[in-house]
Design an enzyme around this catalytic site. Structure first.
Site, PDB file in Angstrom:
ATOM      1  N   PRO A  17       2.151  -5.634  -0.511  1.00 50.77           N
ATOM      2  CA  PRO A  17       1.715  -5.631   0.884  1.00 50.77           C
ATOM      3  C   PRO A  17       2.032  -4.304   1.581  1.00 50.77           C
ATOM      4  O   PRO A  17       2.643  -3.425   0.995  1.00 50.77           O
ATOM      5  CB  PRO A  17       2.535  -6.769   1.485  1.00 50.77           C
ATOM      6  CG  PRO A  17       3.793  -6.792   0.689  1.00 50.77           C
ATOM      7  CD  PRO A  17       3.490  -6.227  -0.666  1.00 50.77           C
ATOM      8  N   CYS A  18       1.609  -4.214   2.832  1.00 52.51           N
ATOM      9  CA  CYS A  18       1.853  -3.070   3.699  1.00 52.51           C
ATOM     10  C   CYS A  18       3.349  -2.757   3.723  1.00 52.51           C
ATOM     11  O   CYS A  18       4.140  -3.683   3.815  1.00 52.51           O
ATOM     12  CB  CYS A  18       1.362  -3.401   5.105  1.00 52.51           C
ATOM     13  SG  CYS A  18       1.667  -2.155   6.332  1.00 52.51           S
ATOM     14  N   PRO A  19       3.801  -1.525   3.692  1.00 49.07           N
ATOM     15  CA  PRO A  19       3.035  -0.269   3.685  1.00 49.07           C
ATOM     16  C   PRO A  19       2.868   0.306   2.291  1.00 49.07           C
ATOM     17  O   PRO A  19       2.458   1.438   2.139  1.00 49.07           O
ATOM     18  CB  PRO A  19       3.955   0.650   4.490  1.00 49.07           C
ATOM     19  CG  PRO A  19       5.340   0.238   4.063  1.00 49.07           C
ATOM     20  CD  PRO A  19       5.265  -1.258   3.784  1.00 49.07           C
ATOM     21  N   MET A  20       3.178  -0.495   1.257  1.00 50.84           N
ATOM     22  CA  MET A  20       3.285   0.052  -0.089  1.00 50.84           C
ATOM     23  C   MET A  20       2.003   0.692  -0.644  1.00 50.84           C
ATOM     24  O   MET A  20       2.081   1.773  -1.232  1.00 50.84           O
ATOM     25  CB  MET A  20       3.795  -1.023  -1.057  1.00 50.84           C
ATOM     26  CG  MET A  20       5.241  -1.373  -0.826  1.00 50.84           C
ATOM     27  SD  MET A  20       6.236   0.129  -0.804  1.00 50.84           S
ATOM     28  CE  MET A  20       7.778  -0.529  -0.235  1.00 50.84           C
ATOM     29  N   ASP A  44      -4.401  -6.265  -0.959  1.00 50.08           N
ATOM     30  CA  ASP A  44      -4.047  -6.309   0.455  1.00 50.08           C
ATOM     31  C   ASP A  44      -5.284  -6.017   1.310  1.00 50.08           C
ATOM     32  O   ASP A  44      -5.786  -4.896   1.295  1.00 50.08           O
ATOM     33  CB  ASP A  44      -2.944  -5.273   0.725  1.00 50.08           C
ATOM     34  CG  ASP A  44      -2.637  -5.130   2.203  1.00 50.08           C
ATOM     35  OD1 ASP A  44      -2.885  -6.094   2.953  1.00 50.08           O
ATOM     36  OD2 ASP A  44      -2.166  -4.053   2.601  1.00 50.08           O
TER      37      ASP A  44
END
Lengths: 80, 185
Positions: A17-20, A44
């Site tokens: 998920p964010c921010p990966m 995502d």
């Protein structure tokens, strides 16, 4: 799977998920040469807006986005 | 003719000086953030924005002050020579990123535990993982010296972080003035 574009490097970011996705792609893009294509595979949905924003800011180009079976494949050309 | 040339040269020099002055006032591609809150959710948001900003090509500076200061304590480190108030703050405030609570629905710790579980299930990085990532990405952290002093925290009890320094308000303001984005979390 449609193979319209040849990717010089593929990053599997599925399940992250964010921010990966954006954090990892900003590192990964440096591993292809300018002009080459990096394919990022994510699950995502935020990536659909995040990657274009990242590309505009970093000066790279989204060549194509393909969605299939819940996987988003984003092809990015390194421009800088 | 030579007189005109001299005038032109002077005008060019004046313009160059003006341009340099303007350039000095254009902020860098930098994000300055004050992290004030000691809540898990807010701290997570701060680190998600910070790491995202690095991905977007920005320099990032985070200033930890007040309730956010204990987030950077290392639970494994013990400091002996604290006064009474220092010991009290030390005991009552969270010892590091792992013991920080949610701002809402904490429910005596149950809510926070549930949220952490859910985060793990959904592959969301924990707060200490986010701190480590920020360090890897070169995010600069400054810790407010006044908060350290007030709450009796010692530098020896803070986490190992690649770029951590201690500062006052002037350092924050200098960085904020030179930043395109400033946030207070």
């Amino acid at each position: 799977m449609s193979e319209a574009i040849h990717a010089d490097k593929v990053m599997d970011l599925k399940g992250l998920p964010c921010p990966m996705p954006v954090v990892k792609v900003s590192k990964g893009i440096k591993e292809v040469a300018v002009g080459q294509i990096l394919e990022a595979q994510t699950t995502d949905p935020g990536s659909l807006t995040d990657f274009p924003a990242w590309a505009r800011t970093s000066g790279n180009e989204i060549v194509e986005t393909i969605q299939e079976n819940g996987i988003i494949r984003i092809f990015i050309r390194r421009k800088v | 003719m030579t007189h005109e040339l001299a005038t032109l040269e002077k005008q060019v020099a004046d313009l160059r000086a003006k341009l340099e002055g303007i350039e000095r006032r254009v902020p860098s591609n930098k994000l300055s953030m004050v992290v004030f809150s000691g809540d898990l959710d807010r701290a997570l948001a701060a680190f998600i924005i910070a790491t995202g900003a690095v991905a977007m090509g920005m320099d990032v500076v985070m200033f930890f002050t007040f309730w956010a200061t204990p987030i950077l304590r290392d639970p494994a480190k013990k400091v002996e020579d604290k006064d009474f108030m220092g010991k009290m703050f030390g005991t009552m405030l969270p010892k590091g990123a792992c013991s920080v609570k949610l701002s809402k629905m904490n429910m005596g710790g149950l809510g926070t535990a549930m949220m952490k579980n859910l985060m793990k299930q959904k592959n969301v990085a924990s707060l200490d993982q986010m701190i480590a990532l920020a360090g890897e990405l070169g995010v600069q952290i400054y810790v407010c010296e006044l908060s350290m002093e007030l709450m009796g925290f010692k530098r020896e009890e803070m986490i190992q972080y690649p770029a951590m320094d201690f500062c006052g308000v002037a350092k924050f303001l200098e960085e904020a003035m030179d930043s395109r984005i400033q946030l207070f979390i």
